[in-house]
Design an enzyme around this catalytic site. Structure first.
Site, PDB file in Angstrom:
ATOM      1  N   GLY A 298     -38.962  78.698  15.066  1.00  0.00           N
ATOM      2  CA  GLY A 298     -39.151  80.112  14.774  1.00  0.00           C
ATOM      3  C   GLY A 298     -40.006  80.796  15.827  1.00  0.00           C
ATOM      4  N   SER A 299     -40.836  81.735  15.366  1.00  0.00           N
ATOM      5  CA  SER A 299     -41.568  82.621  16.287  1.00  0.00           C
ATOM      6  C   SER A 299     -42.620  81.924  17.131  1.00  0.00           C
ATOM      7  CB  SER A 299     -42.212  83.759  15.497  1.00  0.00           C
ATOM      8  OG  SER A 299     -41.224  84.570  14.894  1.00  0.00           O
TER       9      SER A 299
END
Length: 605
Positions: A298-299
Site C-alpha cells: 500500500g501507501s
C-alpha cells in the site's frame, strides 16, 4: 652283591635312561613349540595383536558437547544448552522394595510416592521414571546408591527469554536438531567443532595422565552473537500486542533495521510461542511470516516510487500535479481515500502528495515514466527477488509479468500506490533502507558473528557488498518529504517532540484469498526513518486485519513505531535535534483521521 642282583640293577639303569631321554624329548618338543608360537605371535600375527592391544588400551571419551549459546548484541543469553538427565528404573535389579525406593525419590522429583510406586512396579525390564532432571537432582539421586536406577545424560536446549525472540531463534526437537529459525538455518554454525578425544588406560581401566592429549584441555567456547537488541525487541512486542488487542487484529509484525550495515535490531511477529514448550504451540506459528508471507504494502511504498521517478528524471522535487480526487485508468476507478469527503484537491507538490497520501497524485507521477522504464526500476530495487536474510523459508517478492505490466495501463497505476504486487515485511524494510542509507540496497541479517569468551570477534559471515541503486541526494530529498508527512500529514501520530523522523502510513486493501479482486479486509502499516537527517534506523510496523472504522496505518501502526523509536532514543542516548520542543509546555495535537469510503483499488493511508 649276589649273582642274581646284577641283572635287576641293569634293568633299573636302563629304565632311568629311557625316562630321562623321554623327558628331554618332551622338553625339546615343548621348547620347539614355544619357539614356533613365539615366531607366530611376533611375526605372523603381530599387526593384528598390536591393533587389538590399542583397542583395549584406548578409551574414547564422550564429553557433554553443548550446542553454541546464542546471545543478543549486548550479550543477553537467548539460547543455551544444559546437561539434563533421564531417570530409568530396572525392576529386576531392585534390592529394595519399590515402595521404599519411591519414598526416597518423591522429595527429589516432587511427585507423590504412590504414583512413583506404580511406575516402579511396572512389569517391564526398563521404564522411564522422569526426564529433564537437573544436574543437582541427578546428583541427589545418584548419592542414594539405589540398585536398579540408572541416570542417562542428555542435552537440553533452554531459551531463558521464553517467547522474546522465538520467531528468530526457532527451536530444536528431541533429537537436538533445529526445526525453525536460526536453529534450522544455522545448524552447522551452531554445532561445535569439539572432537571426542581418545585417551590411554591401564589394565585396571584407570586413565594414564601422561597419555592424555594436550588438546583435550582446549575446547570451542565461542557463542553466536546476533544483531538483535533484547530491550528494543521486548518494547516492540509489548506495543504490538497492545495494538492488536485494541483493534482485534489477526497478526502483526515489527522490524527495526540499522541502515549502517543491514543488521536487524528487532524482528517481532505476533502471535508467537515459547520455544521451551514448542510441542504445545500451533505449528503455523513456527513460520516467521515477516520473512515468508507476502502482502501488498500500500501507501508505505509511495516514497520509493517518488525516489524512482526523481532518479529516472521523470519529475523534479518541486514538480506540481493536479489532484482531481478520482480518475479512471483503463476502465478501472481510482480514488483518494477521502474523495467522498473532500472531492477534487487541486494542485499538489510531490511532498504534499506524500503528506496527503494521494493515490491520484501518485498515478500522475508514475505516468510520467514509460512502463518499461518503471518496471526496470522495480527490478533494480529487488522486486521479484529475496532480501537474502539469514533466516529460513524466505519467499521472493512478486510483480506482474513484464508483458502484462506493459500491456495494461492499470498495472503501473496500481503499483504507484503500492498494490498489484507483493512483498514481505522484511523486504519492504530493505527497500525503505535504500532511502535511509543514502541509496544503497542492504542485506538484512540477524547474525553478527561468533565471539569468544573474552567478547572478541572470532568469525563474521560475509555479506554481499551494498549496491548503490539511487543517488544519496535523491534518497535524502525523499526522506525530507517523509519528514513532512510526520510533521504535517497523515503520520502525525508518530511525531516525537524534539526529534525529526520521516514516515509514511499505509492502509491497503487485502487481496481476496479466492483471487479476482480485493476483500473487505485491510492491512495497516507505518514505516519510520529515524533520524530524518543522517538516518540510521528503519522501523516498520504491520498489522493484519485490524477491526474498526478508525483502523488505519496512522492510528494502528504509527503509535507502535513511535514507541519503538522512543525506546531507541533512550537505549542509544540520542540527543534531541530540537531541544526547545522538549521543554515546551505547548501540547502537540494530533489531527483526527477521517472516515474513508474506499473505491475499487483505492486504499486508505
Amino acid at each position: 652283591m649276589t649273582p642274581h642282583s646284577f641283572p635287576r640293577d641293569l634293568a633299573t639303569i636302563n629304565l632311568f635312561k629311557r625316562r630321562t631321554v623321554l623327558i628331554w624329548l618332551v622338553f625339546a618338543l615343548a621348547t620347539l613349540s614355544l619357539i614356533v608360537r613365539l615366531v607366530y605371535l611376533q611375526v605372523m600375527t603381530a599387526p593384528d595383536l598390536l591393533e587389538k592391544a590399542r583397542r583395549q588400551q584406548m578409551f574414547t571419551l564422550r564429553p557433554f558437547i553443548p550446542r553454541r549459546t546464542i546471545t543478543d548484541r549486548k550479550g543477553v543469553v537467548l539460547a543455551l544448552d544444559r546437561p539434563v538427565y533421564t531417570l530409568f528404573a530396572h525392576p529386576h535389579l531392585y534390592k529394595q522394595k519399590p515402595e521404599e525406593i519411591a519414598a526416597k525419590l518423591a522429595p527429589i522429583l516432587k511427585r507423590p510416592a504412590d504414583k512413583l510406586t506404580e511406575v516402579l512396579n511396572r512389569d517391564t525390564t526398563s521404564t522411564q521414571v522422569e526426564y529433564w532432571l537437573s544436574e543437582e537432582n541427578a546428583d541427589r539421586i545418584y548419592n542414594l546408591r539405589i540398585d536398579g536406577l540408572d541416570l542417562v545424560q542428555q542435552r537440553h536446549r533452554l531459551y531463558p527469554q521464553q517467547d522474546l525472540a522465538a520467531e528468530i531463534l526457532g527451536y530444536v526437537n528431541v533429537d537436538h536438531r533445529g526445526q525453525a529459525g536460526l536453529e534450522l538455518s544455522q545448524e552447522k554454525l551452531l554445532e561445535r567443532i569439539d572432537q571426542t578425544p581418545s585417551v590411554t588406560q591401564d589394565g585396571s581401566g584407570k586413565l594414564i595422565p601422561t597419555r592424555i592429549p594436550a588438546g583435550m584441555i582446549q575446547s570451542d567456547r565461542t557463542s553466536l552473537q546476533l544483531t538483535i537488541d533484547s530491550r528494543i525487541q521486548r518494547t516492540a512486542r509489548q506495543s504490538l500486542k497492545q495494538q492488536m488487542v485494541k483493534y482485534g487484529a489477526k497478526r502483526g509484525a515489527v522490524v527495526v533495521m540499522d541502515v549502517r550495515d543491514g543488521g536487524l535490531l528487532t524482528l517481532v511477529t505476533e502471535p508467537t510461542y515459547d520455544p521451551n514448550r514448542y510441542y504445545e504451540a500451533d505449528v503455523k506459528l513456527f513460520k516467521n511470516w515477516a520473512v515468508s508471507d507476502l502482502y501488498e504494502p500500500g501507501s508505505t511504498f509511495k516514497p520509493i516510487n517518488v525516489a524512482i521517478a526523481i532518479e529516472a528524471g521523470a519529475i523534479e522535487a518541486d514538480t506540481v500535479f493536479n489532484d482531481e480526487g478520482a480518475l479512471t485508468i483503463g476502465g478501472w476507478p481510482v480514488a483518494n481515500f477521502d474523495y467522498e469527503q473532500v472531492g477534487a484537491v487541486g494542485p499538489l507538490s510531490i511532498s504534499q502528495i506524500l503528506e496527503r497520501s494521494s493515490n491520484v497524485g501518485m498515478v500522475h507521477i508514475v505516468q510520467r515514466m514509460k512502463p518499461s522504464v518503471y518496471y526496470g526500476w522495480l527490478e533494480r530495487i529487488g522486486m521479484g527477488d529475496i532480501s537474502g536474510i539469514d533466516l529460513p523459508s524466505e519467499t521472493p517478492s512478486t510483480v506482474k509479468p513484464q508483458e502484462q505490466f506493459l500491456e495494461y495501463v492499470i498495472e503501473p497505476a496500481t503499483a504507484s500506490f503500492g498494490q498489484g504486487f507483493s512483498l514481505t515485511p522484511v523486504q519492504l524494510v530493505q527497500m525503505q533502507g535504500i532511502l535511509a542509507s543514502g541509496g544503497k540496497l542492504l542485506t538484512p541479517h540477524v547474525i553478527k558473528g561468533l565471539i569468544n569468551e573474552e567478547g572478541e570477534e572470532y568469525y563474521q559471515p560475509k555479506l554481499p557488498t551494498p549496491r548503490q541503486v539511487i543517488s544519496a541526494a535523491t534518497a535524502q530529498r525523499v526522506v525530507d518529504m517523509m519528514s513532512n508527512v510526520v510533521e504535517k500529514g497523515t503520520g502525525k501520530p508518530a511525531k516525537i517532540p524534539g526529534y525529526r523522523l520521516g514516515g509514511k502510513t499505509g492502509t491497503a486493501q487485502k487481496a481476496s484469498e479466492t483471487g479476482g479482486g480485493y476483500a473487505n479486509k485491510k492491512i495497516t502499516s507505518f514505516v519510520g526513518i529515524f533520524p530524518a537527517k543522517e538516518p540510521r534506523y528503519v522501523v516498520l510496523a504491520v498489522i493484519d486485519e485490524p477491526v474498526g472504522d478508525d483502523a488505519f496505518g496512522s492510528t494502528v501502526a504509527a503509535p507502535i513505531v513511535k514507541t519503538v523509536i522512543e525506546d531507541i532514543i533512550v537505549t542509544e542516548g540520542i540527543p534531541p535535534s530540537h531541544p526547545e520542543e522538549v521543554t515546551s509546555k505547548i501540547p502537540i495535537l494530533t489531527a483526527p483521521q477521517p472516515t474513508p469510503t474506499p473505491a475499487t483499488n483505492s486504499p486508505t493511508p
